[in-house]
Design a protein around this motif. Structure first.
Motif: not given
Lengths: 111, 113
Positions: A87-97, A104-106
């Motif tokens: 149980a938490a907040m989940y963040f998707c992230a995109l990494g480049g420069n 987020g999804t709780s």
């Protein structure tokens, strides 16, 4: 412009069941990485899983796996055998420069 | 296991004051980042730092913000004249450059009154 979209502000799952969190993204870069981070109430950012865009094979870390669809620019997270500690907040992230995070999804885990 | 540390954990300051947030990245890491997260909102990129200079910065990172690596271990974020809207959680992160995986610090909660 780089964007990350998480269309599910809240999700819930029964303990021991499986849940999938959605993420779509947009980027003009050819070389990038995708991540899922977990943020519990302590607000610490914890890396859950990472996917290199050039790899076709979906990343897996124990109970966590991704479904990476590069053409569709989709990067969903599957949590199997859900536990109360997930149980938490989940963040998707995109990494480049730069790094770009979704909103987020709780996730709530129901005992 | 090595970790990124940040001090203080919580800073309360009055509007218009200068604040310095401190971070100690993992020792062999080469790239450093600052992010902020306003309560209930997403994490926003502020700035990245490599080889003692800024490599990327966002629109948020205006003239009120500056970063420095004063002694080869600390990585600081300075806000010259804080505004109420600067109240947020500020995260430092670092990567070693070989593996593109960011390690985040525990964050500093900044409250501007």
């Amino acid at each position: 412009a780089q964007t990350v979209t998480q269309s599910q502000p809240e999700m819930s799952v029964q303990e021991a069941e499986t849940v999938t969190l959605s993420c779509t993204y947009d980027t003009s870069e050819s070389d990038y990485y995708l991540f899922w981070y977990k943020q519990p109430p302590s607000r610490q950012m914890i890396l859950v899983i990472r996917q290199e865009a050039y790899k076709q094979q979906n990343a897996t870390e124990n109970r966590f796996s991704v479904n990476f669809q590069k053409a569709a620019k989709s990067f969903s997270l599957k949590i199997s055998d859900s536990q109360l500690g997930d149980a938490a907040m989940y963040f998707c992230a995109l990494g480049g420069n730069q790094f770009y995070f979704g909103t987020g999804t709780s996730l709530t885990v129901i005992p | 296991e090595p970790e990124v540390t940040q001090t203080p954990s919580h800073q309360v300051t009055q509007m218009g004051q200068e604040v310095i947030l401190r971070c100690v990245p993992i020792s062999n890491h080469l790239y450093f980042y600052w992010y902020r997260q306003i309560l209930g909102q997403k994490v926003e990129f502020l700035v990245s730092f490599y080889n003692n200079e800024i490599s990327e910065k966002s629109e948020i990172f205006d003239d009120q913000f500056s970063v420095e690596r004063p002694d080869g271990s600390n990585f600081t974020l300075k806000i010259r004249s804080t505004k109420l809207e600067d109240s947020a959680m500020y995260f430092c992160a670092s990567i070693d450059g070989r593996v593109y995986e960011q390690y985040f610090g525990p964050g500093t909660r900044l409250t501007v009154t």
